[in-house]
Design a protein around this motif. Structure first.
Motif, mmCIF file in Angstrom:
data_model
loop_
_atom_site.group_PDB
_atom_site.id
_atom_site.type_symbol
_atom_site.label_atom_id
_atom_site.label_comp_id
_atom_site.label_asym_id
_atom_site.label_seq_id
_atom_site.Cartn_x
_atom_site.Cartn_y
_atom_site.Cartn_z
ATOM 1 N N PRO A 1 -1.748 2.094 22.496
ATOM 2 C CA PRO A 1 -0.793 1.891 21.392
ATOM 3 C C PRO A 1 -0.794 0.457 20.862
ATOM 4 O O PRO A 1 -0.686 0.237 19.655
ATOM 5 N N GLU A 2 -0.940 -0.534 21.746
ATOM 6 C CA GLU A 2 -0.981 -1.925 21.303
ATOM 7 C C GLU A 2 -2.205 -2.177 20.418
ATOM 8 O O GLU A 2 -2.098 -2.815 19.366
ATOM 9 N N MET A 3 -3.361 -1.656 20.821
ATOM 10 C CA MET A 3 -4.565 -1.854 20.025
ATOM 11 C C MET A 3 -4.469 -1.093 18.706
ATOM 12 O O MET A 3 -4.938 -1.567 17.675
ATOM 13 N N MET A 4 -3.856 0.082 18.719
ATOM 14 C CA MET A 4 -3.672 0.828 17.469
ATOM 15 C C MET A 4 -2.854 0.006 16.470
ATOM 16 O O MET A 4 -3.176 -0.024 15.285
ATOM 17 N N GLU A 5 -1.821 -0.669 16.946
ATOM 18 C CA GLU A 5 -0.997 -1.501 16.068
ATOM 19 C C GLU A 5 -1.819 -2.668 15.531
ATOM 20 O O GLU A 5 -1.730 -3.006 14.355
ATOM 21 N N LYS A 6 -2.640 -3.264 16.381
ATOM 22 C CA LYS A 6 -3.504 -4.361 15.940
ATOM 23 C C LYS A 6 -4.506 -3.876 14.897
ATOM 24 O O LYS A 6 -4.767 -4.575 13.915
ATOM 25 N N ILE A 7 -5.065 -2.701 15.100
ATOM 26 C CA ILE A 7 -6.039 -2.156 14.159
ATOM 27 C C ILE A 7 -5.382 -1.860 12.816
ATOM 28 O O ILE A 7 -5.984 -2.085 11.765
ATOM 29 N N LYS A 8 -4.145 -1.394 12.826
ATOM 30 C CA LYS A 8 -3.429 -1.164 11.564
ATOM 31 C C LYS A 8 -3.291 -2.476 10.792
ATOM 32 O O LYS A 8 -3.569 -2.528 9.590
ATOM 33 N N ILE A 9 -2.864 -3.532 11.477
ATOM 34 C CA ILE A 9 -2.709 -4.831 10.826
ATOM 35 C C ILE A 9 -4.060 -5.338 10.353
ATOM 36 O O ILE A 9 -4.210 -5.813 9.223
ATOM 37 N N TRP A 10 -5.067 -5.229 11.205
ATOM 38 C CA TRP A 10 -6.424 -5.669 10.873
ATOM 39 C C TRP A 10 -6.930 -4.957 9.619
ATOM 40 O O TRP A 10 -7.450 -5.585 8.706
ATOM 41 N N ALA A 11 -6.762 -3.637 9.571
ATOM 42 C CA ALA A 11 -7.267 -2.847 8.448
ATOM 43 C C ALA A 11 -6.516 -3.174 7.149
ATOM 44 O O ALA A 11 -7.133 -3.325 6.088
ATOM 45 N N ILE A 12 -5.209 -3.294 7.235
ATOM 46 C CA ILE A 12 -4.425 -3.582 6.030
ATOM 47 C C ILE A 12 -4.759 -4.984 5.508
ATOM 48 O O ILE A 12 -5.008 -5.163 4.313
ATOM 49 N N TYR A 13 -4.781 -5.970 6.401
ATOM 50 C CA TYR A 13 -5.087 -7.325 5.949
ATOM 51 C C TYR A 13 -6.510 -7.404 5.401
ATOM 52 O O TYR A 13 -6.752 -8.049 4.380
ATOM 53 N N ASN A 14 -7.444 -6.747 6.060
ATOM 54 C CA ASN A 14 -8.834 -6.733 5.599
ATOM 55 C C ASN A 14 -8.916 -6.149 4.187
ATOM 56 O O ASN A 14 -9.617 -6.683 3.324
ATOM 57 N N HIS A 15 -8.190 -5.084 3.942
ATOM 58 C CA HIS A 15 -8.172 -4.468 2.614
ATOM 59 C C HIS A 15 -7.578 -5.421 1.575
ATOM 60 O O HIS A 15 -8.137 -5.597 0.482
ATOM 61 N N ILE A 16 -6.445 -6.041 1.922
ATOM 62 C CA ILE A 16 -5.812 -6.981 0.989
ATOM 63 C C ILE A 16 -6.751 -8.147 0.702
ATOM 64 O O ILE A 16 -6.916 -8.554 -0.454
ATOM 65 N N HIS A 17 -7.372 -8.679 1.746
ATOM 66 C CA HIS A 17 -8.271 -9.822 1.590
ATOM 67 C C HIS A 17 -9.444 -9.493 0.665
ATOM 68 O O HIS A 17 -9.862 -10.328 -0.132
ATOM 69 N N LYS A 18 -9.948 -8.262 0.748
ATOM 70 C CA LYS A 18 -11.095 -7.873 -0.079
ATOM 71 C C LYS A 18 -10.695 -7.493 -1.500
ATOM 72 O O LYS A 18 -11.431 -7.759 -2.443
ATOM 73 N N THR A 19 -9.549 -6.845 -1.667
ATOM 74 C CA THR A 19 -9.171 -6.348 -2.987
ATOM 75 C C THR A 19 -8.284 -7.302 -3.774
ATOM 76 O O THR A 19 -8.265 -7.248 -5.006
ATOM 77 N N MET A 20 -7.537 -8.155 -3.089
ATOM 78 C CA MET A 20 -6.633 -9.106 -3.743
ATOM 79 C C MET A 20 -6.710 -10.447 -3.027
ATOM 80 O O MET A 20 -5.752 -10.877 -2.378
ATOM 81 N N PRO A 21 -7.858 -11.113 -3.127
ATOM 82 C CA PRO A 21 -8.021 -12.364 -2.377
ATOM 83 C C PRO A 21 -6.995 -13.440 -2.734
ATOM 84 O O PRO A 21 -6.596 -14.218 -1.871
ATOM 85 N N ALA A 22 -6.543 -13.470 -3.963
ATOM 86 C CA ALA A 22 -5.539 -14.468 -4.347
ATOM 87 C C ALA A 22 -4.223 -14.237 -3.600
ATOM 88 O O ALA A 22 -3.564 -15.189 -3.169
ATOM 89 N N LEU A 23 -3.846 -12.976 -3.439
ATOM 90 C CA LEU A 23 -2.629 -12.662 -2.694
ATOM 91 C C LEU A 23 -2.774 -13.083 -1.237
ATOM 92 O O LEU A 23 -1.872 -13.702 -0.666
ATOM 93 N N ALA A 24 -3.906 -12.770 -0.618
ATOM 94 C CA ALA A 24 -4.139 -13.141 0.773
ATOM 95 C C ALA A 24 -4.113 -14.666 0.926
ATOM 96 O O ALA A 24 -3.527 -15.195 1.875
ATOM 97 N N SER A 25 -4.713 -15.370 -0.020
ATOM 98 C CA SER A 25 -4.740 -16.828 0.030
ATOM 99 C C SER A 25 -3.335 -17.406 -0.127
ATOM 100 O O SER A 25 -2.933 -18.304 0.625
ATOM 101 N N HIS A 26 -2.599 -16.895 -1.091
ATOM 102 C CA HIS A 26 -1.231 -17.367 -1.310
ATOM 103 C C HIS A 26 -0.376 -17.123 -0.074
ATOM 104 O O HIS A 26 0.370 -18.000 0.367
ATOM 105 N N TRP A 27 -0.478 -15.945 0.491
ATOM 106 C CA TRP A 27 0.295 -15.605 1.692
ATOM 107 C C TRP A 27 -0.091 -16.531 2.839
ATOM 108 O O TRP A 27 0.766 -17.026 3.565
ATOM 109 N N GLY A 28 -1.380 -16.770 3.005
ATOM 110 C CA GLY A 28 -1.848 -17.643 4.072
ATOM 111 C C GLY A 28 -1.329 -19.064 3.943
ATOM 112 O O GLY A 28 -0.999 -19.711 4.931
#
Length: 84
Positions: A26-53
């Motif tokens: 369950p812990e790794m599943m939660e990490k994978i969810k975060i990993w997948a969502i952030y990866n998607h945001i980073h690829k599709t909306m890099p400005a948003l990911a940069s601003h958030w960072g």
């Protein structure tokens, strides 16, 4: 939300976690969810990911650690699969 859908989707995430890291806990599943969502945001909306960072440097560092953990587990899994 439909409980059957939730269970089915969790099974999909568990399989992704297992295939990516070799760990479907369950812990790794939660990490994978975060990993997948952030990866998607980073690829599709890099400005948003940069601003958030820039706005959340501590959280950005945590995401970085998470990406490194997933990467390292994936490399170890691929290496062990190649040796068998």
């Amino acid at each position: 939300m439909n409980p059957e859908f939730t269970n089915d989707f969790d099974a999909l995430v568990a399989k992704l976690a297992e295939l990516t890291t070799g760990d479907a806990s369950p812990e790794m599943m939660e990490k994978i969810k975060i990993w997948a969502i952030y990866n998607h945001i980073h690829k599709t909306m890099p400005a948003l990911a940069s601003h958030w960072g820039q706005s959340h440097p501590a959280a950005r560092a945590e995401v970085r650690k998470l990406f490194e953990e997933v990467r390292d587990k994936n490399r170890a899994l691929r290496k062990s699969d190649g040796e068998e």
